[in-house]
Design a protein around this motif. Structure first.
Motif, PDB file in Angstrom:
ATOM      1  N   ALA A  38       0.828  -1.205   0.000  1.00  0.00           N
ATOM      2  CA  ALA A  38       0.000   0.000   0.000  1.00  0.00           C
ATOM      3  C   ALA A  38       0.861   1.253   0.000  1.00  0.00           C
ATOM      4  CB  ALA A  38      -0.928  -0.008   1.216  1.00  0.00           C
ATOM      5  N   SER A  39       2.062   1.122   0.557  1.00  0.00           N
ATOM      6  CA  SER A  39       2.958   2.272   0.632  1.00  0.00           C
ATOM      7  C   SER A  39       4.399   1.791   0.705  1.00  0.00           C
ATOM      8  CB  SER A  39       2.626   3.119   1.871  1.00  0.00           C
ATOM      9  OG  SER A  39       3.553   4.171   2.031  1.00  0.00           O
ATOM     10  N   VAL A  40       5.295   2.560   0.110  1.00  0.00           N
ATOM     11  CA  VAL A  40       6.727   2.288   0.197  1.00  0.00           C
ATOM     12  C   VAL A  40       7.415   3.571   0.643  1.00  0.00           C
ATOM     13  CG1 VAL A  40       8.804   1.592  -1.031  1.00  0.00           C
ATOM     14  CG2 VAL A  40       6.604   0.561  -1.642  1.00  0.00           C
ATOM     15  N   ASP A  41       8.155   3.500   1.729  1.00  0.00           N
ATOM     16  CA  ASP A  41       8.861   4.670   2.240  1.00  0.00           C
ATOM     17  C   ASP A  41       9.961   5.043   1.244  1.00  0.00           C
ATOM     18  OD1 ASP A  41      10.880   6.278   3.669  1.00  0.00           O
ATOM     19  OD2 ASP A  41       9.647   5.857   5.429  1.00  0.00           O
ATOM     20  N   PRO A  42       9.904   6.249   0.687  1.00  0.00           N
ATOM     21  CA  PRO A  42      10.880   6.629  -0.347  1.00  0.00           C
ATOM     22  C   PRO A  42      12.310   6.729   0.174  1.00  0.00           C
ATOM     23  CG  PRO A  42       9.558   8.517   0.302  1.00  0.00           C
ATOM     24  CD  PRO A  42       8.950   7.332   0.970  1.00  0.00           C
ATOM     25  N   SER A  43      12.482   6.946   1.452  1.00  0.00           N
ATOM     26  CA  SER A  43      13.835   7.108   1.977  1.00  0.00           C
ATOM     27  C   SER A  43      14.449   5.792   2.428  1.00  0.00           C
ATOM     28  CB  SER A  43      13.826   8.109   3.153  1.00  0.00           C
ATOM     29  OG  SER A  43      12.955   7.635   4.178  1.00  0.00           O
ATOM     30  N   THR A  44      13.630   4.930   2.994  1.00  0.00           N
ATOM     31  CA  THR A  44      14.165   3.661   3.511  1.00  0.00           C
ATOM     32  C   THR A  44      13.861   2.477   2.604  1.00  0.00           C
ATOM     33  OG1 THR A  44      12.155   3.165   4.773  1.00  0.00           O
ATOM     34  CG2 THR A  44      13.848   4.504   5.861  1.00  0.00           C
ATOM     35  N   GLY A  45      12.852   2.601   1.738  1.00  0.00           N
ATOM     36  CA  GLY A  45      12.446   1.486   0.897  1.00  0.00           C
ATOM     37  C   GLY A  45      11.579   0.470   1.619  1.00  0.00           C
ATOM     38  N   TYR A  46      11.239   0.749   2.894  1.00  0.00           N
ATOM     39  CA  TYR A  46      10.403  -0.186   3.641  1.00  0.00           C
ATOM     40  C   TYR A  46       9.008  -0.254   3.018  1.00  0.00           C
ATOM     41  CZ  TYR A  46      13.909  -0.142   7.388  1.00  0.00           C
ATOM     42  OH  TYR A  46      15.073  -0.262   8.122  1.00  0.00           O
ATOM     43  N   ARG A  47       8.494  -1.451   2.962  1.00  0.00           N
ATOM     44  CA  ARG A  47       7.170  -1.664   2.384  1.00  0.00           C
ATOM     45  C   ARG A  47       6.133  -1.807   3.496  1.00  0.00           C
ATOM     46  NH1 ARG A  47      10.469  -5.239   0.222  1.00  0.00           N
ATOM     47  NH2 ARG A  47       9.359  -7.052   1.072  1.00  0.00           N
ATOM     48  N   TYR A  48       4.936  -1.247   3.243  1.00  0.00           N
ATOM     49  CA  TYR A  48       3.849  -1.310   4.217  1.00  0.00           C
ATOM     50  C   TYR A  48       2.584  -1.799   3.510  1.00  0.00           C
ATOM     51  CZ  TYR A  48       6.981   1.446   7.139  1.00  0.00           C
ATOM     52  OH  TYR A  48       8.059   1.877   7.851  1.00  0.00           O
ATOM     53  N   TYR A  49       1.804  -2.561   4.240  1.00  0.00           N
ATOM     54  CA  TYR A  49       0.561  -3.134   3.712  1.00  0.00           C
ATOM     55  C   TYR A  49      -0.591  -2.734   4.621  1.00  0.00           C
ATOM     56  CZ  TYR A  49       3.769  -6.071   1.016  1.00  0.00           C
ATOM     57  OH  TYR A  49       4.754  -6.509   0.177  1.00  0.00           O
ATOM     58  N   THR A  50      -1.801  -2.990   4.182  1.00  0.00           N
ATOM     59  CA  THR A  50      -2.986  -2.728   5.007  1.00  0.00           C
ATOM     60  C   THR A  50      -3.680  -4.047   5.321  1.00  0.00           C
ATOM     61  OG1 THR A  50      -4.520  -2.508   3.137  1.00  0.00           O
ATOM     62  CG2 THR A  50      -3.318  -0.524   3.829  1.00  0.00           C
ATOM     63  N   ALA A  51      -4.498  -4.024   6.377  1.00  0.00           N
ATOM     64  CA  ALA A  51      -5.242  -5.226   6.758  1.00  0.00           C
ATOM     65  C   ALA A  51      -6.186  -5.661   5.649  1.00  0.00           C
ATOM     66  CB  ALA A  51      -6.022  -4.964   8.050  1.00  0.00           C
ATOM     67  N   GLU A  52      -6.649  -4.701   4.846  1.00  0.00           N
ATOM     68  CA  GLU A  52      -7.562  -5.030   3.755  1.00  0.00           C
ATOM     69  C   GLU A  52      -6.893  -5.879   2.677  1.00  0.00           C
ATOM     70  OE1 GLU A  52      -7.310  -2.079   5.181  1.00  0.00           O
ATOM     71  OE2 GLU A  52      -9.314  -2.013   6.102  1.00  0.00           O
ATOM     72  N   GLN A  53      -5.569  -5.934   2.656  1.00  0.00           N
ATOM     73  CA  GLN A  53      -4.849  -6.723   1.658  1.00  0.00           C
ATOM     74  C   GLN A  53      -4.631  -8.176   2.085  1.00  0.00           C
ATOM     75  OE1 GLN A  53      -1.561  -3.650   1.268  1.00  0.00           O
ATOM     76  NE2 GLN A  53      -1.717  -4.317  -0.895  1.00  0.00           N
ATOM     77  N   VAL A  54      -5.027  -8.526   3.307  1.00  0.00           N
ATOM     78  CA  VAL A  54      -4.791  -9.872   3.812  1.00  0.00           C
ATOM     79  C   VAL A  54      -5.527 -10.913   2.973  1.00  0.00           C
ATOM     80  CG1 VAL A  54      -5.203 -11.449   5.749  1.00  0.00           C
ATOM     81  CG2 VAL A  54      -4.239  -9.171   6.162  1.00  0.00           C
ATOM     82  N   ASP A  55      -6.814 -10.656   2.675  1.00  0.00           N
ATOM     83  CA  ASP A  55      -7.584 -11.624   1.889  1.00  0.00           C
ATOM     84  C   ASP A  55      -6.958 -11.850   0.518  1.00  0.00           C
ATOM     85  OD1 ASP A  55      -9.368 -11.949   3.940  1.00  0.00           O
ATOM     86  OD2 ASP A  55     -10.914 -10.642   3.099  1.00  0.00           O
ATOM     87  N   LEU A  56      -6.508 -10.755  -0.094  1.00  0.00           N
ATOM     88  CA  LEU A  56      -5.885 -10.869  -1.411  1.00  0.00           C
ATOM     89  C   LEU A  56      -4.589 -11.688  -1.317  1.00  0.00           C
ATOM     90  CD1 LEU A  56      -5.993 -10.068  -4.396  1.00  0.00           C
ATOM     91  CD2 LEU A  56      -4.708  -7.997  -3.800  1.00  0.00           C
TER      92      LEU A  56
END
Length: 282
Positions: A38-56
């Motif tokens: 859902a989001s990628v930190d532009p400075s660290t490259g860390y990836r983030y997801y949301t709970a709504e993506q769990v089913d997918l």
């Protein structure tokens, strides 16, 4: 003023625990465009997801467990229409079922080979000339099944259209060279009709022709079961023919005594393998 609720972002570790997808798998699916964060930190490259993506993510995991290619998974998850998505998944499951059926047949064939058993006794036959409807094709082993599925219904259809009653089982002629590199195969259907005046006769745009199987002495073995095991019968028959030094030039004939049109049980299929020979058996 009512505050706008912002979806909680989950770290890769948190999302991995919720979905049982490893960090390595999540990175791979991100790069393949299957499951993007859902989001990628532009400075660290860390990836983030949301709970709504769990089913997918759980759908992706199960599709990969049933060996759907990554490109197919990407197509499924990018499709918004639920019916279209279900149709793509159903099509893959149909392919999977066919593969499982083929694997089960191969396992049964291997077990039968390992179990061994007595080889059917070799018999000899003096075959007379037979008038036939024939279809010739340049076919390799990979395309043989599809070609036969076209040829034999056409032979029977032409026979019915012209009032030609079958006088024996359908079959095929294979030159010895065919087993090495592919080549011409002739499907035939013996018919009860005089051959006089039929020379050069063709039907269905020239696909079906009139021909004759020549009178020939044959060594014969009956193969019981699926065609995938025909090599065992060929091996047993050929060893005896060559061992006695009575082999004659091809082609080899196959006669289909019991086919899939007659039974749904592959163990009930019966095929005669007829090897041309010269002289009496020694």
């Amino acid at each position: 003023m009512q505050a706008v609720r912002v979806a909680q972002l989950l770290t890769v570790g948190e999302f991995s625990r919720l979905t049982h997808l490893t960090v390595k798998a999540l990175r791979h699916y991100h790069e393949a465009g299957v499951l993007e964060p859902a989001s990628v930190d532009p400075s660290t490259g860390y990836r983030y997801y949301t709970a709504e993506q769990v089913d997918l993510a759980q759908l992706v995991r199960r599709l990969r467990e049933v060996r759907m290619p990554v490109a197919g998974v990407r197509q499924v998850v990018s499709t918004a229409d639920p019916l279209a998505r279900e149709s793509m998944i159903a099509a893959h499951l149909d392919v999977l079922r066919q593969e499982l059926t083929a694997t089960a047949a191969a396992v049964g064939s291997l077990r039968a080979l390992l179990a061994g058993g007595a080889t059917d006794e070799l018999t000899f036959r003096q075959a007379g000339e037979q008038q036939c409807l024939m279809i010739d094709g340049h076919v390799d082993q990979d395309s043989l099944t599809a070609w036969c599925a076209m040829a034999y219904p056409l032979l029977y259809a032409v026979a019915g259209r012209w009032g030609l009653a079958p006088s024996g089982p359908s079959g095929a002629l294979y030159a010895f060279e065919w087993f090495q590199v592919g080549g011409q195969v002739t499907a035939f259907l013996p018919v009860a009709a005089p051959g006089a005046g039929q020379r050069g006769w063709r039907a269905d745009g020239g696909q079906v022709r009139w021909g004759a199987l020549p009178a020939q002495r044959l060594a014969v073995a009956v193969h019981a079961g699926p065609c995938g095991d025909l090599d065992r019968t060929y091996g047993a028959l050929g060893r005896q023919v060559l061992g006695r030094g009575i082999g004659a030039p091809g082609p080899v004939r196959e006669l289909y005594l019991v086919t899939s049109a007659d039974t749904d049980d592959p163990d009930q299929l019966r095929t005669e393998v007829c090897w041309p020979v010269t002289g009496p058996p020694s």
